[in-house]
Design a protein around this motif. Structure first.
Motif, PDB file in Angstrom:
ATOM      1  N   ALA A 138      20.298 -11.880  17.650  1.00  0.00           N
ATOM      2  CA  ALA A 138      21.129 -11.588  16.480  1.00  0.00           C
ATOM      3  C   ALA A 138      20.670 -12.395  15.271  1.00  0.00           C
ATOM      4  N   ARG A 139      20.345 -13.673  15.478  1.00  0.00           N
ATOM      5  CA  ARG A 139      19.866 -14.516  14.379  1.00  0.00           C
ATOM      6  C   ARG A 139      18.546 -13.995  13.829  1.00  0.00           C
ATOM      7  N   ASN A 140      17.663 -13.602  14.722  1.00  0.00           N
ATOM      8  CA  ASN A 140      16.359 -13.090  14.304  1.00  0.00           C
ATOM      9  C   ASN A 140      16.513 -11.818  13.483  1.00  0.00           C
ATOM     10  N   ALA A 188      19.100 -10.862  11.717  1.00  0.00           N
ATOM     11  CA  ALA A 188      19.701 -11.186  10.421  1.00  0.00           C
ATOM     12  C   ALA A 188      18.692 -11.863   9.500  1.00  0.00           C
ATOM     13  N   ALA A 189      17.855 -12.735  10.062  1.00  0.00           N
ATOM     14  CA  ALA A 189      16.890 -13.471   9.251  1.00  0.00           C
ATOM     15  C   ALA A 189      15.812 -12.550   8.684  1.00  0.00           C
ATOM     16  N   GLU A 190      15.403 -11.545   9.467  1.00  0.00           N
ATOM     17  CA  GLU A 190      14.328 -10.654   9.023  1.00  0.00           C
ATOM     18  C   GLU A 190      14.834  -9.455   8.235  1.00  0.00           C
ATOM     19  N   ASP A 191      16.144  -9.254   8.223  1.00  0.00           N
ATOM     20  CA  ASP A 191      16.716  -8.089   7.548  1.00  0.00           C
ATOM     21  C   ASP A 191      16.319  -8.029   6.080  1.00  0.00           C
ATOM     22  N   GLY A 192      16.247  -9.195   5.416  1.00  0.00           N
ATOM     23  CA  GLY A 192      15.904  -9.208   4.000  1.00  0.00           C
ATOM     24  C   GLY A 192      14.533  -8.637   3.707  1.00  0.00           C
ATOM     25  N   LYS A 193      13.626  -8.742   4.686  1.00  0.00           N
ATOM     26  CA  LYS A 193      12.265  -8.245   4.487  1.00  0.00           C
ATOM     27  C   LYS A 193      12.040  -6.877   5.139  1.00  0.00           C
ATOM     28  N   THR A 194      12.660  -6.673   6.284  1.00  0.00           N
ATOM     29  CA  THR A 194      12.325  -5.481   7.073  1.00  0.00           C
ATOM     30  C   THR A 194      13.273  -4.304   6.882  1.00  0.00           C
ATOM     31  N   ALA A 195      14.437  -4.506   6.272  1.00  0.00           N
ATOM     32  CA  ALA A 195      15.377  -3.386   6.099  1.00  0.00           C
ATOM     33  C   ALA A 195      14.727  -2.267   5.291  1.00  0.00           C
ATOM     34  N   PRO A 196      14.941  -1.012   5.678  1.00  0.00           N
ATOM     35  CA  PRO A 196      14.404   0.110   4.889  1.00  0.00           C
ATOM     36  C   PRO A 196      14.878   0.021   3.442  1.00  0.00           C
ATOM     37  N   ARG A 197      14.005   0.298   2.503  1.00  0.00           N
ATOM     38  CA  ARG A 197      14.327   0.191   1.074  1.00  0.00           C
ATOM     39  C   ARG A 197      14.272   1.564   0.413  1.00  0.00           C
TER      40      ARG A 197
END
Length: 214
Positions: free
Chosen positions: A74-76, A78-87
């Protein structure tokens, strides 16, 4: 003088046209559509089993993973969401894929774009060594499926008799994590929606043939 054969020729021509159209329709109807596994295999490689959860409590309740593993996953995510979330360039394009009210605006490097809400995380075995691979998951508002940031979809819900069990293309496990590009309406439409679940041969693949982390 009138040509009495003209109506008959037109009728024969129309009948021939209808016969050809009917035959084409029958061939199209008989043409089998590729399965989720076939399309996923084309784009993301051979299937591998993963577990998907909405939150840490759900992960712990499954009894499949230690509490520390659930929390780390879950932490991982959340931490990567800023970079990996679809834009997406526009809110309506994002919400068309993930549902009304399920997208938020972000800013980076002077650019504004919209991303879907993180809705869960995935845990999979590393294919080339010990340990686990983690990834955030985003639930589609169209088909209610889990998608990885790179557009790989999880299928076969309940795989192996486990409610949290799914399959996904193995390259969704091994692909490096990268910053997503900003998608426009035309780029999404061109591949049939987020993830583009159509044949890779006909669509050129997810992201126009470009590989993304997921």
């Amino acid at each position: 003088m009138t040509d009495s054969t003209a109506p008959r020729r037109r009728l024969r021509s129309a009948a021939a046209g209808l016969s050809a159209a009917s035959a084409l329709a029958m061939l199209s109807a008989c043409d089998p559509q590729p399965s989720d596994e076939q399309v996923s295999r084309e784009r993301y490689g051979a299937p591998t089993e993963v577990a998907a959860f909405n939150n840490v409590d759900e992960c712990k309740a499954s009894g499949a993973f230690a509490q520390v593993t659930c929390e780390e996953a879950a932490r991982n995510a959340a931490a990567e969401d800023g970079k990996t979330a679809p834009r997406f360039a526009d809110r309506d394009v994002c919400e068309d894929q993930f549902g009304s009210g399920n997208c938020l605006v972000r800013n980076e490097g002077g650019q504004s774009f919209f991303v879907p809400l993180l809705t869960g995380f995935m845990i999979g075995r590393m294919l080339n060594g010990p340990g686990y691979h983690y990834s955030g998951l985003y639930r589609s508002g169209r088909d209610q499926r889990y998608y990885t940031p790179g557009g790989a979809w999880l299928y076969g819900g309940g795989f192996g008799g486990r409610g949290y069990g799914y399959q996904v293309g193995s390259r969704a496990i091994t692909a490096p994590v990268t910053t997503q590009r900003i998608q426009t309406r035309s780029s999404v439409v061109s591949r049939g929606g987020f993830g583009g679940r159509v044949s890779a041969r006909s669509s050129g693949g997810w992201g126009g043939g470009r590989s993304f982390g997921g």
